[in-house]
Structure formats: C-alpha cells, structure tokens
Write a protein that holds these residues in place. Structure first.
Motif: not given
Ligand code: SF4
Lengths: 262, 479
Positions: B314, B317-318, B320, B374
């Motif tokens: 991970c 990035c947020s 998700c 993601c």
């Molecule tokens: S989408 Fe969620 S799990 Fe994937 S990198 Fe971003 S914060 Fe991490």
C-alpha cells in the motif's frame, strides 16, 4: 449443444423459477440442458464468510460432479466468480495437485448466463418478449470479478416490448454481501436505502440483475416498502416470449413463490 | 504499553458504525467529499493510456521488494549512513517513540514541527512526546484541524474529511483565532498559515514520515500539496523521519512508477505540488542532523503471511476509501484506527492483531470497488476473506464462546449437510417445513436472533413449495 446447468444451492431452494427460466430459454434456443443431480453448493458462502476448511470439500465435490461436462452455465454471477476466481486459490491452499488441475479447466468451462449467450453462443437477441418497464442493477461480482460489462444490457435491449430505463448510480453495491447483510445490518441497510431510492426514481415495474442474491436483497427492501416494484432475474425476462410469457410475480403475494410447471 | 494501530476505546465495527450512521452531518460531509474526488480521479486516470501497465509495474515492484525486504533494508541502512544520516531500528511503537523522544530531548527542545505522517499517528508519537513534555505541532492543514479539535483522523489523505467549513471555522475561532474568522477557504488557510509560519521559523527539530525510502541512494521522499512538509524537512537543524519498513523501494528509478501512480490516485492530480527528496544530512544545506527510524510494529508478521503480505504494498493513496460504499456511509472513525476504509480493514487486523480488530475484515460487502482502483493492485477482497478465515479460527481457538458461535455452528452444519446429495435434499425439505411459524401472507417479516438483522428493513420470501431439482425430476419422469 449439451449444456450442464449449475443451478446453485440458493436458486435451487429459494428461486426455482430462475432455473426453470434457464431451462426453457436454452431449450427454446435448441440446446440440450442436463442437470447433474449430484450437485449441491459451490462453497461460496463458506469461503466468503471465512470458513475455508468447510469450503474445501464443497469445491472438491463440485469439481467431481462437473468433471466431464464440456460446458457449464449458471444463473449466478457470484457463484461463477467463485469457481473462476477463487477455486484456484482454494485448490492452491489445499496443496493437492489433482485439485489444482481439475479447477483450472473448470474455470474455463463455467459461464454466467449472459456470457454463455453472447460469448459462447454468439447471440445478442434471444427472441424474448417482455412488455414491462425494467431497470437493470449490475451485481458487483458479475461486474468486477467476471467483467461481464454490459452483456446483460445488450440482451435486454434486444427484448421486444421492453421499456428499459437506466438505473442511476447503477454500479454502487446494493449492500447485500452475504453475511455482511446480517453482521453489519445497519451499514448494509444504509447502502440498500440509496439503491431503493434509485430504483424507484426510474419508475420501473421490474428491477433485474444477473444474481438472485442481490435481487433477494433489493426485492426484500422493495417488498418491505410496499414499493410496487418486483425483483426478477434476467433469465426470467429472457425466457419470456409472446406465445409463452413467463410473467412478473406479483409483489409480496404468494405469487412470488408459485412454481411454474412447464 | 505497546502501541498498536488500533484505538482501544472504539467498539467493534458494527456497533461503531451504527452510531456513525446516525450522524447525518458527517455522512453528508463525507459523501460530498468522496464523490467529488472519485470523479476527478476517474478523469486523470482515464487520460493515461498505459495506466493498467503502470499498475502492474507498481504491483510487481512491490511484490519483488517485499520478498527480499531484509536485504534491501540493510542496503538502505548503508546508504543512509554513507550520506551522513543515522539509522535506528524500532521493533514496535514504544521503541520508536522512545528513540524520537530521546533525540528531541537531547536537543533541549519543548516543541517539534511535524509533517503529516500515518506511521507516527499509528504509534501515537504525539502522545508519547507530550508525556515527555514536548509539544508536537502538526503542520498539514487537515491534520492541524484534527489536532486543534482534539479529534481523530478519519481519512488517510484528508484527516478532517468529516468536518465541513463551518465546523473548521469554529475550531479555529476557539483555538488559533481570530474571533472574527469567516468560513471562506482563503481566510481559513490564511489563519493557519499565520499560526504555522511563526512556529516553522523557531522550530529546531522536525519530524516526518516517508512516502518512499530508496535503498540504493538512501533518499527519502515526501509528497505533499501545501509546502508545509518542505518547511518541516528543511528549516529545522535536526530532522527525524519515522518510516515503516515497507516504504522501501530498491532503486531510484522505481520512483518513476510510483510518482505517477500516487498523485493521480490520491489527490487526482497529474503531479503533486511538492515532492521533497533528501539523502542523509550535510553542513551547508538543510538539517545538519538526520535520523531515520525504521519501524516494524507488526509488519514482519504480515510479511510471514503469503497471501496477506500484499497489504504492505500500500502506498496510502486513499483511492480505496473514496470508492468504498461502506466507508462512504460510516466514515473513518468506525474503523477504530488511523487506517480506515478497505485498506484499514485488512491492515489494522494485521498490525494490531485479531483480538483488537477482528471485526474489521467483516466490514465489507466484498463489492470489489477498492481492488479496481488500487494503484498497486492489492486484491483487497481476497485478503479480506482470507483474514475472515484467520479471525474465525483464532476466535475458535481462543475460547469456548468462539467455538460455540452460532454462525460457526450453523455454517459447519450446513457444510456437512451439503456434502452428500441425500443430506442436502433432506435439509431443503427441513427448511421448507421449519419456516411455517415465520411466514405470513407469502413473506417473512421477522426472523429471530441474529438473523433479525435482515428483517429490520427487508422482507424475506419463504422457501417455495417445490425446489428446482424436484421440478426437474418430475419433469424428467413425465417425458
Ligand atoms: S487504493 Fe487503498 S490499498 Fe491501494 S494503495 Fe491506495 S490506500 Fe493503499
């Protein structure tokens, strides 16, 4: 073509109409439908709920029952996704090379209904007639695991007499999620509420999907709200013709569970 | 006390979510914010023709790195030391906090300035410093709002996402003033800027996290939007960086992939406004002293689980969170951790243990929207069901109550029943017979016990008179 029906335990027990619709549809299109009576359950419920040891024997059983079937169809996107996406993982964890091999070919032979019709049989129009206002909910597993895209919509657009209306925020989950709907009931209901509002906004009489699990959830909410909208599986719409309508089950009445005797 | 990624005073997810769902203002704030960023992200991702290849490159890079993390970490230590930095190893939050506190104390300061960092919130560094008489000042605007409001973060990128402008104005009026402040964004930013500027200039110790740590060169990367992070990492004489061991990338060139993936997924920008990179310390520019604290705090346990290990890929990035239908409705606090949403549901139980966070893997409808966005292709739904299995097993092993859990007993019985055709068909008949006290006028409106969660807002259609297979057998017989 010989097509083996994997009905799923859920449809077998709770939604026999859907299975009957698949049989009627495929036979009308000139195919031979077989139903291996030894089948029970693909193990999805156990796998997704976190009981992987309990899922394994069901995976083995499924692989054995359908071993020699060249083509398998199921009216459930999420059970097909279980077979195609999760079986290899379960098999790998079991460390059994025979099972690993058995499930590899299984995933290639098992199709969700709209995949079978469009990708395998090359049909966009199945000759259905369904004079109702319908909206389509793309169920998550069919959409994001099987990537069936707009295949169900292609089939629905070709149905005669249908008034197909677009569902706002269609790709948002309805909040079912198996045991999630019970374990996290409040969150699940908050998700369902938005879905129901969107369904009702369309003015549709029927909400359809490729999965009866989502439809049981959406339909259960519509019934509680006395919304006057029915939840009907895609197969039942496609099975309906002018000569032999499959009918819309009346909402919340005993009709919803009347079995059509062919 | 061993610090962990979970807040002990927050109840299990279903209960915490129930009260969060009742907060209509918060739901509106979060719904508005996530839907805006969601749409923007889709826009900047769709303009990249090679987005899928980039994601795959990011995933593969992380996977390879994690497999040989031990070796890469030693390389990193060497490079940082060579560049004039000091490397410290911390097994858990307590050790990391002690190291940072010791360094700050040795400089004789009573105040440190901080760059927004997840790892330091995870280990509750601010609280530890406070206990030692040192004030840690958050300089990221949203993090500052959380700190001034004596609140907790509810989003990875925008910790104060649950607050709207009027609420922020009230917090500022109460704390940093002025009393006449309005809720105009420019005015709010200006108030924060005036407050922070003064602190930056007098700060002698800065504390940061790290987005990436390059093993090959010893470079640390911090990505941000406001420039306050750059002030913290360049103005003070001493800089301490707390970095989870999984933030490592082997080579400088690897940044090429991640510096494209992160901003588009995170703030939905093509490029983030500030990327600060430094290696070690030097006398003529920036901090004279640089300390890198490499934090484990449960990460090597996660590495040991072959399937769940991908969680460590991970890049925070947020994305998700922003697409998650559960997060959108409950907000971040219900997850009881600095890591909320889908990533929190898989990361927190691994860092804090199932006993503390065993309800989180179940806080998902498995819709798969998180996996789709993601940037490093963490298969969150699959990790969730894997952790559910671990959670169930650990509960059963830990107590009789766990072994006698009704769901567990029911699903075990069903699995047995589904093992042969005969038993399966008997179960179907049994279900049909057993439901008669519940069904009224063709529907079931109330179910007993746990199952009553379903019928709170949903009817259930009873099991019909004939199963599909009974119909099939009858039909075959009559042909
Ligand atoms: S989408 Fe969620 S799990 Fe994937 S990198 Fe971003 S914060 Fe991490």
């Amino acid at each position: 073509m010989r097509i083996a029906l994997f009905i799923t335990c859920f449809n077998d027990t709770l939604f026999p109409r859907t299975g009957q619709a698949v049989v009627r549809l495929l036979e009308r299109l000139g195919h031979e439908v077989v139903f291996p009576l030894e089948q029970t359950c693909c193990g999805q419920m156990h796998f997704n709920s976190g009981y992987h040891d309990e899922a394994l024997p069901l995976v083995r059983r499924f692989a054995r029952v359908f071993r020699d079937e060249p083509l398998i169809v199921s009216p459930s996107g999420s059970c097909v996704a279980m077979v195609r996406d999760h079986y290899p993982h379960v098999a790998k964890e079991s460390g059994d090379p025979e099972l690993i091999e058995a499930v590899r070919t299984l995933g290639e032979r098992t199709f969700e209904l709209s995949e079978l019709l469009i990708d395998v049989l090359g049909l966009g129009d199945v000759g259905a007639y369904y004079p109702h206002r319908v909206t389509y909910h793309p169920s998550c597993h069919a959409l994001r695991m099987l990537h069936i895209g707009d295949k169900p919509l292609q089939l629905l657009r070709a149905v005669r007499g249908i008034d197909l209306v677009e569902l706002p925020a269609a790709e948002q989950c309805c909040g079912f999620g198996g045991t999630f709907a019970i374990k996290n009931a409040d969150t699940s209901i908050a998700m369902l509420d938005d879905k129901l509002t969107n369904v009702q906004e369309t003015g549709a009489e029927v909400c359809t999907a490729a999965d009866n699990s989502c439809l049981m959830h959406i339909g259960g909410g519509l019934s509680r709200q006395r919304a006057g909208v029915s939840a009907v599986h895609l197969a039942e719409i496609l099975a309906s013709t002018e000569a032999e309508p499959f009918g819309v089950p009346a909402v919340g009445s005993g009709d919803a569970i009347t079995v059509v005797r062919a | 006390m061993t610090t962990s990624a979970s807040w002990p005073d927050v109840p299990a997810f279903p209960l915490a979510a129930k009260s969060a769902l009742a907060d209509a203002q918060m739901r509106r704030n979060i719904g508005m914010a996530t839907s805006t960023i969601r749409e923007k992200r889709t826009g900047v991702v769709e303009e990249m023709p090679d987005w899928e290849q980039l994601r795959e490159a990011g995933r593969a890079l992380k996977e390879r790195t994690l497999r040989h993390l031990d070796e890469h970490l030693l390389t990193l230590e060497e490079s940082v030391t060579r560049a004039g930095g000091v490397v410290h190893w911390a097994r858990d939050g307590d050790e990391a906090n002690a190291i940072v506190t010791r360094i700050a104390k040795s400089k004789g300061v009573s105040e440190v300035v901080k760059v927004k960092s997840m790892a330091t919130v995870e280990i509750e560094l601010n609280e530890a410093l406070e206990a030692a008489g040192i004030t840690a000042l958050e300089t990221d605007l949203a993090e500052l709002i959380v700190q001034l409001g004596r609140d907790r973060p509810s989003h990875i990128l925008v910790p104060a996402i649950h607050r709207n402008r009027a609420e922020i104005r009230d917090i500022f009026r109460r704390t940093i003033g002025p009393e006449t402040l309005t809720d105009e964004p420019a005015e709010l930013a200006e108030a924060a800027r005036r407050f922070l500027r003064e602190r930056f200039l007098r700060a002698r110790v800065g504390v940061s996290g790290a987005n990436f740590a390059v093993a090959e060169t010893g470079a640390i990367a911090v990505l941000e939007s406001e420039g306050n992070g750059r002030m913290c990492t360049t103005l003070p004489e001493t800089l301490i960086t707390v970095c989870g061991i999984e933030k490592l990338v082997p080579a400088w060139q690897d940044l090429e992939v991640f510096l494209q993936l992160l901003p588009r997924s995170s703030t939905a920008e093509r490029m983030n406004p500030y990327t600060t990179l430094w290696s070690g310390a030097r006398d003529d520019d920036g901090p004279r002293e640089f300390h890198l604290v490499l934090l484990d705090n449960g990460r090597t346990d996660s590495l040991a689980d072959e399937l769940a290990r991908q969680t460590l890929a991970c890049i925070r990035c947020s994305a998700c969170l922003n697409v998650c239908p559960v997060y959108e409705r409950t907000g971040g606090h219900a997850y009881g951790s600095v890591y909320p949403g889908p990533i929190g549901a898989i990361l927190t139980p691994q860092l804090a243990g199932m006993r503390a966070a065993g309800s989180l893997p179940f806080a998902s409808s498995l819709c798969g929207a998180c996996y789709e966005v993601c940037p490093v292709k963490i298969d969150i739904p699959t990790v969730l069901v894997h952790l559910r299995d671990r959670s169930n097993k650990e509960r059963a092993a830990a107590s009789l109550k766990g072994r006698l859990d009704p769901e567990r007993l029911a699903l075990k019985a069903v699995a047995k029943g589904f093992a042969t055709r005969g038993r399966y068909e008997r179960l179907q008949k049994l279900g049909r017979l057993g439901q008669w006290p519940l069904a009224r006028k063709g529907k079931i409106e109330r179910l007993p016990g746990e199952l009553g969660g379903w019928t709170k807002a949903r009817d259930l259609m009873p099991i019909p008179d004939q199963t599909f297979r009974e119909w099939w057998v009858e039909r075959e017989a009559s042909r």
